[in-house]
Design a protein around this motif. Structure first.
Motif, PDB file in Angstrom:
ATOM      1  N   GLY A  95       0.815  -1.213   0.000  1.00 16.17           N
ATOM      2  CA  GLY A  95       0.000   0.000   0.000  1.00 16.17           C
ATOM      3  C   GLY A  95       0.845   1.258   0.000  1.00 16.17           C
ATOM      4  O   GLY A  95       0.528   2.235  -0.697  1.00 16.17           O
ATOM      5  N   ILE A  96       1.929   1.251   0.765  1.00 19.37           N
ATOM      6  CA  ILE A  96       2.826   2.408   0.811  1.00 19.37           C
ATOM      7  C   ILE A  96       3.479   2.627  -0.552  1.00 19.37           C
ATOM      8  O   ILE A  96       3.586   3.756  -1.044  1.00 19.37           O
ATOM      9  N   VAL A  97       3.877   1.529  -1.187  1.00 16.56           N
ATOM     10  CA  VAL A  97       4.524   1.628  -2.500  1.00 16.56           C
ATOM     11  C   VAL A  97       3.572   2.216  -3.530  1.00 16.56           C
ATOM     12  O   VAL A  97       3.917   3.145  -4.275  1.00 16.56           O
ATOM     13  N   ILE A  98       2.335   1.712  -3.591  1.00 14.07           N
ATOM     14  CA  ILE A  98       1.387   2.180  -4.608  1.00 14.07           C
ATOM     15  C   ILE A  98       0.988   3.633  -4.341  1.00 14.07           C
ATOM     16  O   ILE A  98       0.799   4.426  -5.264  1.00 14.07           O
ATOM     17  N   LEU A  99       0.857   4.006  -3.064  1.00 10.40           N
ATOM     18  CA  LEU A  99       0.537   5.396  -2.715  1.00 10.40           C
ATOM     19  C   LEU A  99       1.681   6.322  -3.142  1.00 10.40           C
ATOM     20  O   LEU A  99       1.449   7.379  -3.749  1.00 10.40           O
ATOM     21  N   PHE A 100       2.893   5.926  -2.843  1.00 10.57           N
ATOM     22  CA  PHE A 100       4.069   6.736  -3.183  1.00 10.57           C
ATOM     23  C   PHE A 100       4.182   6.911  -4.693  1.00 10.57           C
ATOM     24  O   PHE A 100       4.414   8.021  -5.194  1.00 10.57           O
ATOM     25  N   ILE A 101       4.020   5.843  -5.440  1.00 12.60           N
ATOM     26  CA  ILE A 101       4.141   5.909  -6.899  1.00 12.60           C
ATOM     27  C   ILE A 101       3.047   6.792  -7.491  1.00 12.60           C
ATOM     28  O   ILE A 101       3.295   7.604  -8.395  1.00 12.60           O
ATOM     29  N   ALA A 102       1.813   6.645  -6.973  1.00  9.51           N
ATOM     30  CA  ALA A 102       0.697   7.443  -7.497  1.00  9.51           C
ATOM     31  C   ALA A 102       0.921   8.933  -7.261  1.00  9.51           C
ATOM     32  O   ALA A 102       0.725   9.758  -8.161  1.00  9.51           O
ATOM     33  N   LEU A 103       1.327   9.282  -6.040  1.00  7.58           N
ATOM     34  CA  LEU A 103       1.500  10.707  -5.711  1.00  7.58           C
ATOM     35  C   LEU A 103       2.705  11.319  -6.425  1.00  7.58           C
ATOM     36  O   LEU A 103       2.649  12.461  -6.891  1.00  7.58           O
ATOM     37  N   THR A 104       3.798  10.568  -6.515  1.00  2.00           N
ATOM     38  CA  THR A 104       4.980  11.106  -7.198  1.00  2.00           C
ATOM     39  C   THR A 104       4.759  11.173  -8.711  1.00  2.00           C
ATOM     40  O   THR A 104       5.365  12.004  -9.394  1.00  2.00           O
ATOM     41  N   HIS A 105       3.893  10.315  -9.244  1.00  2.00           N
ATOM     42  CA  HIS A 105       3.547  10.398 -10.663  1.00  2.00           C
ATOM     43  C   HIS A 105       2.834  11.715 -10.949  1.00  2.00           C
ATOM     44  O   HIS A 105       3.054  12.336 -11.999  1.00  2.00           O
ATOM     45  N   LEU A 106       1.996  12.150 -10.009  1.00  2.00           N
ATOM     46  CA  LEU A 106       1.280  13.416 -10.179  1.00  2.00           C
ATOM     47  C   LEU A 106       2.235  14.609 -10.140  1.00  2.00           C
ATOM     48  O   LEU A 106       2.097  15.567 -10.905  1.00  2.00           O
ATOM     49  N   SER A 107       3.190  14.555  -9.234  1.00  2.00           N
ATOM     50  CA  SER A 107       4.091  15.705  -9.060  1.00  2.00           C
ATOM     51  C   SER A 107       5.273  15.676 -10.016  1.00  2.00           C
ATOM     52  O   SER A 107       5.897  16.706 -10.282  1.00  2.00           O
ATOM     53  N   GLY A 108       5.608  14.477 -10.514  1.00  2.00           N
ATOM     54  CA  GLY A 108       6.775  14.352 -11.380  1.00  2.00           C
ATOM     55  C   GLY A 108       8.085  14.319 -10.629  1.00  2.00           C
ATOM     56  O   GLY A 108       9.164  14.357 -11.229  1.00  2.00           O
ATOM     57  N   HIS A 167       3.905  16.929  -2.450  1.00  2.23           N
ATOM     58  CA  HIS A 167       3.412  17.857  -3.470  1.00  2.23           C
ATOM     59  C   HIS A 167       2.308  17.200  -4.301  1.00  2.23           C
ATOM     60  O   HIS A 167       1.350  17.865  -4.714  1.00  2.23           O
ATOM     61  N   GLY A 168       2.462  15.903  -4.560  1.00  6.31           N
ATOM     62  CA  GLY A 168       1.428  15.184  -5.299  1.00  6.31           C
ATOM     63  C   GLY A 168       0.113  15.171  -4.554  1.00  6.31           C
ATOM     64  O   GLY A 168      -0.965  15.304  -5.152  1.00  6.31           O
ATOM     65  N   PHE A 169       0.190  15.025  -3.240  1.00  5.60           N
ATOM     66  CA  PHE A 169      -1.038  15.053  -2.439  1.00  5.60           C
ATOM     67  C   PHE A 169      -1.684  16.432  -2.474  1.00  5.60           C
ATOM     68  O   PHE A 169      -2.916  16.555  -2.536  1.00  5.60           O
ATOM     69  N   GLN A 170      -0.854  17.466  -2.438  1.00  2.20           N
ATOM     70  CA  GLN A 170      -1.391  18.825  -2.535  1.00  2.20           C
ATOM     71  C   GLN A 170      -2.088  19.049  -3.880  1.00  2.20           C
ATOM     72  O   GLN A 170      -3.148  19.673  -3.954  1.00  2.20           O
ATOM     73  N   MET A 171      -1.508  18.523  -4.946  1.00  2.00           N
ATOM     74  CA  MET A 171      -2.145  18.611  -6.263  1.00  2.00           C
ATOM     75  C   MET A 171      -3.485  17.881  -6.265  1.00  2.00           C
ATOM     76  O   MET A 171      -4.466  18.339  -6.853  1.00  2.00           O
ATOM     77  N   LEU A 172      -3.497  16.760  -5.575  1.00  2.00           N
ATOM     78  CA  LEU A 172      -4.726  15.967  -5.497  1.00  2.00           C
ATOM     79  C   LEU A 172      -5.837  16.775  -4.832  1.00  2.00           C
ATOM     80  O   LEU A 172      -6.986  16.784  -5.290  1.00  2.00           O
ATOM     81  N   LEU A 173      -5.502  17.457  -3.769  1.00  2.00           N
ATOM     82  CA  LEU A 173      -6.490  18.244  -3.036  1.00  2.00           C
ATOM     83  C   LEU A 173      -7.098  19.350  -3.898  1.00  2.00           C
ATOM     84  O   LEU A 173      -8.275  19.690  -3.743  1.00  2.00           O
ATOM     85  N   LEU A 188      -7.102  11.555 -11.619  1.00  2.00           N
ATOM     86  CA  LEU A 188      -6.253  12.414 -12.435  1.00  2.00           C
ATOM     87  C   LEU A 188      -5.330  11.619 -13.343  1.00  2.00           C
ATOM     88  O   LEU A 188      -5.012  12.042 -14.458  1.00  2.00           O
ATOM     89  N   ILE A 189      -4.889  10.467 -12.877  1.00  2.00           N
ATOM     90  CA  ILE A 189      -3.914   9.673 -13.638  1.00  2.00           C
ATOM     91  C   ILE A 189      -4.572   8.944 -14.808  1.00  2.00           C
ATOM     92  O   ILE A 189      -4.018   8.860 -15.902  1.00  2.00           O
ATOM     93  N   ALA A 190      -5.769   8.391 -14.574  1.00  2.00           N
ATOM     94  CA  ALA A 190      -6.438   7.584 -15.610  1.00  2.00           C
ATOM     95  C   ALA A 190      -7.928   7.899 -15.653  1.00  2.00           C
ATOM     96  O   ALA A 190      -8.760   7.065 -15.279  1.00  2.00           O
ATOM     97  N   PRO A 191      -8.299   9.097 -16.091  1.00  2.00           N
ATOM     98  CA  PRO A 191      -9.729   9.434 -16.143  1.00  2.00           C
ATOM     99  C   PRO A 191     -10.463   8.566 -17.163  1.00  2.00           C
ATOM    100  O   PRO A 191      -9.907   8.186 -18.184  1.00  2.00           O
ATOM    101  N   GLY A 192     -11.713   8.245 -16.822  1.00  2.00           N
ATOM    102  CA  GLY A 192     -12.559   7.524 -17.766  1.00  2.00           C
ATOM    103  C   GLY A 192     -12.504   6.017 -17.694  1.00  2.00           C
ATOM    104  O   GLY A 192     -13.201   5.323 -18.449  1.00  2.00           O
TER     105      GLY A 192
END
Length: 544
Positions: free
Chosen positions: A195-208, A217-223, A309-313
Motif C-alpha cells: 500500500g505504501i509503495v502504490i501510494l508513493f508511486i501514485a502521488l509522485t507520478h502526479l508531481s513528477g 506535493h502530489g497530495f497537494q495537487m490531489l487536493l 487524475l492519472i487515468a480518467p474515464g
C-alpha cells in the motif's frame, strides 16, 4: 501489464514462503492429534499481535484494495467511513461483546444463539450465514481478486479464479485457524508495504518528483485538482452517490448496524477474538487492529482518488490495477505479492469460518457422536466444497456490478439488521426469547427484500390496484441501503420485543451467562482508545 522475471521471482518466493510457514506453524506436538479446538480456534492460544493482524488480514482483501479503491475513484474519501468508523466499532466490541463470548467459551456465533435462545435460531442463522458467506463474501473476494490477478499476469480471469482457490486450499486446509492467523502477520506486513509503495508511486507520478517531498506535493495537487466532492466525508443529498453513503447516516445511522454486525457478531471476524489466550490479550489485539484501520484509507482510498487524475474515464474497479501499471519491475512484484497476500488471507479466513459454522452448528447437530478427527475432516471437506461453489458462481453473481464493494454492502444488509437485534437483545435484555430472535431473523430478510424489490413488486397488476401500496413500495426501493438497514433494524427490534413479550420465557434453555461478566479494561487500553477517538475527531473535522 505483464510481470518481469524479477516480479515473477518475488511472487513465487511469496507463495512458497507462505505455504511453508503455514505448514510449520500448523505442526502439533508429537503424539497429539489435531482436534476441533486446534483446527477451528487455534487451541484458544492466539497472542494479541496475531489477533490484531489477523483481524485486518481477514478484513482487507480485494474488497478493499480493488473494490474500495474503485469506490474512492467514483465517490471519494467518503468511502473511508467504512474503515474509520470500524476503528471505533472495534473498541466497542472489545469492551462489551468479547467479554461475554470469552467468558462462555463460545465456538461460534450460532452456538451463542443456541445457548441463549434455543436450537431453532441456531440452525436458521447458521444457514443464513453460510449462504451469505459463500454466495456474497467468498465469491466477491474471488472475483475481485481474480480481476487484479488477471490484469497483472495476463492469465484469463477464469483461470485466475482457479489458481487463487487452489492456493487458498493448499495454504489453509491443513492447519486451520492457527496456520491462517500466525501467517497473517506476514500477510499484513506485505499489505502495508504494498500500500505504501502504490501510494508513493501514485502521488509522485502526479508531481513528477520521485521523492518524499514529491509525494507531499502530489497530495497537494490531489487536493486542488480532483472534483471538490471527492474530499468530503459527509455527502449532500445532491451528490450522485448519496444513495451509497447517505450523509450523516455514516456516523449516526445505518452504518452502525453494518459495523456492529460485521465486527461484533460475524464468525469470519470474531473467530480471532474467540481464539485469544485471555480477554485482555484479545483487547490488545483489538486496539492494534483499530489503529491499522485508521491507516487503511491512506493506502487504499487515496490511490483510488489519485487515479481520477492519472487515468480518467476507466471503469471504477480498474483504478487499483491501473495504478499498478506505473510500477517498475521488482516493485510491481512486491505490490502484486501484497495484493495476492490480502486475497489469500481473506479467502483462508472465510473458508475456515464457513467450515467452522457448518461443522459445529449443522453437521454436529445431527451427528453428535462424531469424533474430534471426524469434525476436522468434515471442516476440510466443507472448505473445499465452498471454494468450488464460489469459483462456479462468482462471474454470474458479481461480474456485472460496476462497484463490487457496494454490492457486498447492499446484499449483506439483508441480514445485518436482524443479526444486530438478536445479539444485542440476547446479551443485554434478559426477557428476550427465541420467538423474538426468529422474528428478527426472518423479518430482517423479508423487510429488506421487499424494500429492495419494491419497484418491481409495485408493477404487479394486483398491487397497482392499490395506488397507496404501490407508491409506498416504489418509495421504499429508492431509500439508500444504509438508511434501509437502519429502518429495518428499528422495525426488527420492535417486532422482536413484541414477540418476546408474547412468549413465556424458558430459563431452563439458557446455558450462557450474560450477567456475571467483567467489562473492566486496563489503563493501557483506555489510553489507546482515547487516542483512537481523538484521531477520528480530527479526521472528520478536517474532511467534513
Amino acid at each position: 501489464m505483464h510481470l518481469s522475471t524479477i516480479d515473477i521471482a518475488v511472487v513465487c518466493c511469496y507463495f512458497l514462503f507462505i505455504f511453508v510457514l503455514a505448514q510449520l506453524v500448523s505442526r502439533e506436538k508429537k503424539g497429539h492429534q489435531k482436534n476441533a479446538s486446534d483446527y477451528f480456534l487455534a487451541s484458544r492460544a492466539l497472542p494479541w499481535w496475531a489477533i490484531g493482524t489477523s483481524l485486518i488480514a481477514a478484513n482487507i482483501s480485494a474488497e478493499q484494495l480493488i473494490g474500495m479503491s474503485g469506490s474512492g475513484y467514483a465517490i471519494g474519501l467518503a468511502i473511508a467511513s467504512y474503515e474509520w468508523m470500524a476503528a471505533l466499532t472495534l473498541l466497542i466490541v472489545g469492551v462489551f461483546f468479547l467479554p461475554v463470548f470469552l467468558k462462555n467459551e463460545i465456538y461460534t456465533m450460532p452456538e451463542f444463539l443456541a445457548r441463549r435462545y434455543g436450537p431453532n435460531i441456531q440452525f436458521v442463522m447458521a444457514i443464513l450465514w453460510l449462504l451469505m458467506y459463500v454466495f456474497v463474501n467468498l465469491t466477491s473476494i474471488l472475483w475481485l481478486g481474480s480481476t487484479a490477478f488477471s490484469t497483472v499476469t495476463g492469465i484469463s480471469q477464469e483461470t485466475s479464479l482457479i489458481i487463487l482457490a487452489v492456493f487458498c486450499g493448499a495454504y489453509a486446509l491443513y492447519g486451520g485457524l492457527k496456520a491462517i492467523a500466525l501467517t497473517d502477520v506476514v500477510q499484513v506486513t506485505m499489505l502495508v508495504l504494498g500500500g505504501i509503495v502504490i501510494l508513493f508511486i501514485a502521488l509522485t507520478h502526479l508531481s513528477g518528483d520521485v521523492s518524499v517531498l514529491g509525494a507531499f506535493h502530489g497530495f497537494q495537487m490531489l487536493l486542488h485538482k480532483v472534483p471538490d466532492n471527492h474530499f468530503h466525508m459527509i455527502l449532500h443529498p445532491d451528490n450522485p452517490f448519496y444513495k451509497d453513503l447517505p450523509g450523516l447516516s455514516v456516523i449516526l445511522g445505518g452504518m452502525w448496524v453494518a459495523n456492529l454486525s460485521y465486527w461484533g457478531f460475524n464468525q469470519y471476524i470474531i473467530q480471532r477474538g474467540l481464539a485469544a489466550k485471555s480477554i485482555h490479550e484479545a483487547q490488545k489485539g483489538i486496539v492494534l487492529a483499530a489503529f491499522l484501520k485508521l491507516l487503511i484509507p491512506l493506502l487504499v482510498v487515496v490511490p483510488g482518488i489519485a487515479a481520477v487524475l492519472i487515468a480518467p474515464g476507466i471503469k471504477n474497479d480498474q483504478a487499483y490495477p491501473t495504478l499498478m501499471t506505473l510500477l517498475p519491475p521488482g516493485l510491481l512484484g512486491i505490490v502484486f505479492a501484497a495484493l495476492t497476500a490480502a486475497i489469500i488471507a481473506s479467502l483462508g479466513s472465510k473458508v475456515n469460518s464457513i467450515a467452522t459454522i457448518f461443522t459445529m452448528d449443522v453437521f454436529k447437530t445431527f451427528n453428535k457422536k462424531t469424533s474430534e478427527k471426524g469434525l476436522v475432516i468434515t471442516g476440510r471437506i466443507t472448505a473445499i466444497t465452498a471454494l468450488i461453489i464460489a469459483v462456479l458462481v462468482a462471474k454470474p453473481l458479481i461480474g456485472g456490478f460496476d462497484q463490487a464493494f457496494q454490492f457486498i454492502q447492499d446484499f449483506s444488509g439483508f441480514f445485518t439488521p436482524g443479526i444486530c437485534v438478536i445479539f444485542l437483545l440476547g446479551m443485554f435484555w434478559k426477557r428476550a426469547t427465541e420467538a423474538g430472535a426468529l422474528v428478527a431473523a426472518v423479518g430482517s430478510v423479508a423487510i429488506s427484500g421487499v424494500c429492495y424489490l419494491g419497484a418491481a413488486i409495485a408493477n404487479i397488476a394486483a398491487i397497482q390496484a392499490h395506488p397507496g401500496v404501490a407508491a409506498a413500495l416504489t418509495y421504499a426501493s429508492k431509500v439508500p441501503f444504509m438508511n434501509r438497514m437502519g429502518y429495518t433494524f428499528l422495525a426488527c427490534l420492535v417486532l422482536a420485543i413484541i414477540a418476546s413479550l408474547l412468549q413465556k420465557p424458558k430459563p431452563q434453555n439458557v446455558t450462557v451467562d450474560v450477567t456475571n461478566v467483567d467489562y473492566s479494561t486496563t489503563m493501557s487500553f483506555k489510553i489507546a482508545a482515547g487516542a483512537i477517538i481523538a484521531i477520528l475527531i480530527a479526521l472528520y473535522a478536517t474532511w467534513w
